[in-house]
Enzyme design. Structure first.
Site, mmCIF file in Angstrom:
data_model
loop_
_atom_site.group_PDB
_atom_site.id
_atom_site.type_symbol
_atom_site.label_atom_id
_atom_site.label_comp_id
_atom_site.label_asym_id
_atom_site.label_seq_id
_atom_site.Cartn_x
_atom_site.Cartn_y
_atom_site.Cartn_z
ATOM 1 N N LYS A 53 0.907 -1.083 0.011
ATOM 2 C CA LYS A 53 0.120 0.156 -0.036
ATOM 3 C C LYS A 53 0.901 1.300 0.053
ATOM 4 O O LYS A 53 0.565 2.402 -0.800
ATOM 5 C CB LYS A 53 -0.789 -0.162 1.260
ATOM 6 C CG LYS A 53 -2.127 -1.079 0.888
ATOM 7 C CD LYS A 53 -2.890 -1.340 2.309
ATOM 8 C CE LYS A 53 -3.846 -2.487 1.952
ATOM 9 N NZ LYS A 53 -4.686 -2.985 3.251
ATOM 10 N N GLN A 97 -4.675 -2.481 9.769
ATOM 11 C CA GLN A 97 -4.526 -3.428 9.054
ATOM 12 C C GLN A 97 -4.864 -4.736 9.913
ATOM 13 O O GLN A 97 -4.700 -4.757 11.122
ATOM 14 C CB GLN A 97 -2.860 -3.952 8.924
ATOM 15 C CG GLN A 97 -2.697 -5.146 8.007
ATOM 16 C CD GLN A 97 -3.388 -4.834 6.337
ATOM 17 O OE1 GLN A 97 -3.232 -3.973 6.019
ATOM 18 N NE2 GLN A 97 -3.912 -6.169 5.977
ATOM 19 N N ASP A 120 -10.719 2.721 3.865
ATOM 20 C CA ASP A 120 -11.067 1.694 3.298
ATOM 21 C C ASP A 120 -12.564 1.490 2.891
ATOM 22 O O ASP A 120 -13.325 0.663 2.363
ATOM 23 C CB ASP A 120 -11.067 0.435 4.464
ATOM 24 C CG ASP A 120 -9.804 -0.214 4.369
ATOM 25 O OD1 ASP A 120 -9.191 -0.322 3.293
ATOM 26 O OD2 ASP A 120 -9.019 -0.916 5.161
#
Ligand code: NAD
Length: 304
Positions: A53, A97, A120
Site C-alpha cells: 500500500k 491492518q 477503506d
C-alpha cells in the site's frame, strides 16, 4: 468462445497516472495526501499488504505514516494510536491492518477511526451512508473492492444499468457492500446476493448477466453455471502454499473453463486485486480533496 479479459492491472495503471495529476494539484493548494497504517504484530501477510500500500502511494506522490505496535499491545494503546492519526493533519486517511491480535476487539478499534479519514470505506458510519443513500450523495469513501469492480467494468465500456447481477458471497468486504453499491441510482443494476444458505446456486448464477464470485471457494463457479456471454468477476482468493518452498499460488473462485463460456472475465491475479489497491488511492485523494475544500471554506469565512 473465449472471454475477453477485464484487465485490472492495465486499468489500475491508468487510474494511477490520473491520480498523479490530482495529487500534484492538491500539493499546489497546500495539501499533501498522506496514508497512515496501523500494523499490530508481525504477521508476514499483513506486512506484505502494508508495504504494497505504501509503495502504491509513493508511485502517485502520497506520503506515508507508518505506525507499528507490538503483538502484546492493549486495546487502549491501539485506540490511542488511532486517535493520534485522527488528530494528525498530515494523515488524510488511514487503515488499521486486519487481522488484529485475538485479544483485541476489532469492532472497537475500527469504530474509533474518524469516518472522514476511513480510507477503506468500511467504517460503520460510511457503510450506513451507503445503506441510507441520503440525497444520492457520493461524498464519502466506498469500500475499495466493490468500487474497483464497478469501475473496472465501466472503464472497459460495460454498462451496469438494468443488468441482472448475481453476487456470490455476503462477506463484509465484498459481497455485502457490493450488493448495496450496485443498487445506487447512477449504477442501477438489479442484484441478488447468494451465500452458503442459497439452494441451487447454479440456477441463480446461470440466469445472471453479471456474476461476481466472492466466496473464497476455489473453482466454485464452473463453466455450466454461467450464461454464454456473461460478464464474470473472479474476486475470491485462496492461497495455496507451494510444497517445493516456492511462491504461494492463488486460486480464484472461478474455474478456468469459464473462459470458454463467459463474454468477459477478470484474470485472478491481475483483475480485481490491482483495482482494489487503486481504489484505496482514489479514496485517499478524494478525502484529501474534501479536507482541502473544508479548510479553504474555513479560511475564507475567517477573512469575511
Ligand atoms: P468472507 O470471506 O468474509 O465471506 C465469504 C462469503 O462467501 C460468506 O458470505 C459465505 O456465505 C459465502 N460462501 C462461502 N462458501 C460459499 C458457497 N459454497 N456458496 C455460496 N456462498 C458461499 O467475504 P469477504 O471478506 O467479502 O471476501 C470474499 C473473498 O474475496 C475472499 O476470498 C477474499 O480473500 C477475497 N477478496 C479479494 C479481494 C481482491 O482484491 N481480489 C479483496 C477482498 C477480498
Amino acid at each position: 468462445m473465449t472471454a475477453r479479459k477485464l484487465d485490472g492491472k492495465a486499468v489500475a495503471a491508468q487510474i494511477k497516472s490520473e491520480l498523479k495529476e490530482r495529487v500534484a494539484a492538491l500539493r499546489a493548494r497546500g495539501i499533501t495526501p498522506g496514508l497512515g497504517t496501523v500494523l499490530v504484530g508481525a504477521d508476514p501477510a499483513s506486512e506484505v499488504y502494508v508495504r504494497g500500500k505504501h509503495r502504491d502511494c509513493r508511485e502517485v506522490g502520497i506520503e506515508s505514516l507508518q505506525v507499528r505496535l507490538p503483538q502484546s499491545s492493549s486495546l487502549e494503546q491501539i485506540t490511542e494510536a488511532v486517535a493520534q492519526l485522527n488528530r494528525n493533519p498530515a494523515c488524510t486517511g488511514f487503515i488499521v491492518q486486519l487481522p488484529l491480535p485475538e485479544h483485541i476487539d476489532e469492532e472497537a478499534v475500527l469504530s474509533a477511526v474518524d469516518p472522514e479519514k476511513d480510507a477503506d470505506g468500511l467504517h460503520p458510519v460510511n457503510l450506513g451512508r451507503l445503506v441510507l443513500d441520503v440525497d444520492h450523495r457520493q461524498d464519502f469513501p466506498v469500500p475499495c473492492t466493490p468500487r474497483g469492480i464497478v469501475e473496472l467494468a465501466l472503464r472497459c465500456g460495460l454498462d451496469w444499468n438494468g443488468k441482472n447481477v448475481c453476487v456470490v458471497g455476503r462477506g463484509r468486504t465484498v459481497g455485502r457492500p457490493l450488493t448495496l453499491l450496485l443498487q445506487r441510482h447512477d449504477i442501477n443494476a438489479t442484484v441478488e446476493c447468494c451465500h452458503r444458505g442459497t439452494r441451487d446456486l447454479a440456477a441463480h448464477t446461470a440466469r445472471a448477466d453479471v456474476v461476481v464470485a466472492a466466496a473464497g471457494v476455489p473453482g466454485l463457479i464452473g463453466a455450466k453455471m454461467v450464461k454464454p456471454g456473461a460478464v464474470v468477476f473472479d474476486v475470491g482468493i485462496t492461497r495455496r502454499e507451494s510444497t517445493a518452498g516456492g511462491k504461494a499460488k492463488i486460486a480464484g473462485d472461478v474455474d478456468p473453463g469459464v473462459w470458454e463460456t463467459a463474454g468477459w472475465l477478470t484474470p485472478n491475479p491481475g483483475g480485481v486485486g490491482p483495482m482494489t489497491r487503486a481504489m484505496l488511492l482514489v479514496n485517499l485523494v478524494e478525502a484529501a480533496q474534501r479536507q482541502c475544500a473544508a479548510r479553504e471554506n474555513r479560511d475564507n469565512s475567517v477573512k469575511l
